[in-house]
Design an enzyme around this catalytic site. Structure first.
Site, PDB file in Angstrom:
ATOM      1  N   ARG A 237       0.860  -1.178   0.000  1.00  0.00           N
ATOM      2  CA  ARG A 237       0.000   0.000   0.000  1.00  0.00           C
ATOM      3  C   ARG A 237       0.897   1.230   0.000  1.00  0.00           C
ATOM      4  NH1 ARG A 237      -3.367  -2.849  -1.560  1.00  0.00           N
ATOM      5  NH2 ARG A 237      -5.434  -3.279  -0.736  1.00  0.00           N
ATOM      6  N   GLU A 266      -4.402   7.156  -5.335  1.00  0.00           N
ATOM      7  CA  GLU A 266      -4.592   6.402  -6.579  1.00  0.00           C
ATOM      8  C   GLU A 266      -5.936   6.762  -7.202  1.00  0.00           C
ATOM      9  OE1 GLU A 266      -4.045   2.218  -5.813  1.00  0.00           O
ATOM     10  OE2 GLU A 266      -2.049   2.528  -4.983  1.00  0.00           O
ATOM     11  N   HIS A 285      -1.233   0.039 -10.092  1.00  0.00           N
ATOM     12  CA  HIS A 285      -1.754  -0.956  -9.125  1.00  0.00           C
ATOM     13  C   HIS A 285      -2.193  -2.236  -9.852  1.00  0.00           C
ATOM     14  CE1 HIS A 285      -3.725  -1.363  -4.912  1.00  0.00           C
ATOM     15  NE2 HIS A 285      -3.442  -2.550  -5.401  1.00  0.00           N
TER      16      HIS A 285
HETATM   17  C1  8YV Z   1      -6.659  -5.388  -5.786  1.00  0.00           C
HETATM   18  C2  8YV Z   1      -5.040  -5.364  -3.862  1.00  0.00           C
HETATM   19  O1  8YV Z   1      -6.031  -4.631  -6.662  1.00  0.00           O
HETATM   20  O2  8YV Z   1      -5.874  -7.389  -3.042  1.00  0.00           O
HETATM   21  C3  8YV Z   1      -5.443  -6.273  -2.775  1.00  0.00           C
HETATM   22  O3  8YV Z   1      -5.320  -5.875  -1.602  1.00  0.00           O
HETATM   23  O4  8YV Z   1      -4.456  -4.374  -3.665  1.00  0.00           O
HETATM   24  C4  8YV Z   1      -5.358  -5.758  -5.261  1.00  0.00           C
HETATM   25  O5  8YV Z   1      -5.061  -7.061  -5.514  1.00  0.00           O
HETATM   26  C5  8YV Z   1      -7.619  -4.307  -5.579  1.00  0.00           C
HETATM   27  O6  8YV Z   1      -8.017  -4.192  -4.287  1.00  0.00           O
HETATM   28  C6  8YV Z   1      -8.766  -4.408  -6.578  1.00  0.00           C
HETATM   29  O7  8YV Z   1      -9.633  -5.488  -6.335  1.00  0.00           O
END
Ligand code: 8YV
Length: 324
Positions: A237, A266, A285
């Site tokens: 993050r 983001e 991301h």
């Molecule tokens: C997903 C992420 O991009 O799983 C996570 O925590 O950061 C990513 O794999 C995102 O949350 C979209 O679904």
């Protein structure tokens, strides 16, 4: 009557069908304030929630009085106020296993791309600049056999250690809340304190969730301890790093390069200095973003919600203490 569910991320057809078999579904395009107002009735009657992104906190829970379970299509759940969910007895489900290998691939891609300047030189080729045999101005630095530091040894950290150690002959250093026996026995990973990790790593890869403890864990003071030849990689993050401090270190040259898949804000704002620094590889991301893995995450999230609302949760629950 089937329980009501608010779906705030679109699903592949077969998974949507599976969800419809179990629940009465209201699909919306995100937990925006507009949607919260427009679909107030659906939120008011929802027992389940499925999607990703958007803040789920006390204020949100006040609008969802019947909510019993939330299922996020992600491993990270920093956008949920888990204390507030616990107080209300709402289960939180996530997808921690299915994306491990894919995110580790992304981290290795960032290590390689940052060290070998893959994006930068590929852009120069496309711009027609490759007109003679290349010289040192195009060279990168080696990856193989350099020291790889991992901050946060969870599933993804372990999968990264496997790639780096067995594939690239890299000695592994790591810092985590506790020793990881498998990382030590299989990949010869050496546990160390954060200072040692910062000082010794040639590549420092961050694989931590965002919590109160990890917010801005890497700031100016920590960056100053890293080697000027080091590369910082983050696919956890963004806010684990103080982005302004990172920009300053990259501008001053006290850090060699950075490979970033996550940012404090983001999408990354168009005026971010990170976009103009040649020694930064910035990705949108994409950590888990392959067709196969995103399908697997959505499938697990649907199954997680079905299990949670049917009272047969066996895995993937963030707050299993509520089940007792
Ligand atoms: C997903 C992420 O991009 O799983 C996570 O925590 O950061 C990513 O794999 C995102 O949350 C979209 O679904």
């Amino acid at each position: 009557m089937k329980p009501s569910v608010v779906l705030y991320k679109s699903l592949p057809d077969d998974l949507r069908k599976r969800l419809d078999e179990h629940f009465t579904v209201t699909e919306i395009d995100g937990l925006t304030p507009e949607n919260m107002a427009k679909y107030a009735d659906a939120f008011n009657s929802a027992e389940g929630l499925l999607g990703s992104g958007g803040k789920v906190d006390g204020e949100f829970l006040a609008k969802t009085p019947r909510l019993k379970a939330a299922s996020t299509v992600s491993v990270g759940y920093d956008n949920f106020d888990v204390d507030a969910l616990n107080q209300r007895g709402v289960l939180l489900m996530h997808t921690p296993t299915v994306l491990t290998e894919t995110v580790a691939d992304t981290m290795m891609a960032l290590v390689l791309a940052s060290a070998r300047r893959v994006v930068e030189v590929a852009e120069r080729v496309k711009a027609g600049e490759w007109t003679e045999s290349i010289g040192p101005a195009w060279f990168g630095i080696d990856v193989h056999h350099k020291k790889l530091g991992i901050l946060g040894m969870g599933r993804i950290g372990l999968a990264l250690a496997q790639r780096a150690h067995l594939g690239f002959g890299m000695p592994i250093l790591y810092n985590a809340r506790k020793h990881h026996e498998e990382a030590e026995s299989r990949f010869d990973a050496r546990y160390c304190d954060l200072d040692t990790l910062l000082k010794e790593s040639d590549f420092l890869c961050i694989s931590l969730p965002l919590t109160r403890e990890t917010h801005h864990l890497i700031g100016a003071e920590q960056l100053a301890k890293m080697k000027p030849s080091a590369v910082l990689v983050n696919a956890g993050r963004g806010a684990v790093i103080d982005e302004q401090a990172l920009i300053a270190a990259l501008q001053k040259g006290t850090l060699h390069a950075a490979g970033l898949d996550v940012f404090e804000t983001e999408p990354l704002p168009a005026d971010s200095p990170l976009l103009t620094l040649p020694n930064v590889v910035a990705l949108p991301h994409i950590g888990s973003a392959t067709h196969e893995t995103r399908y697997g995450m959505a499938r697990d999230a649907v199954d997680n919600l079905i299990a949670a609302l049917n009272g047969n949760v066996e895995k993937n629950c963030v707050n299993p203490q509520l089940l007792k």
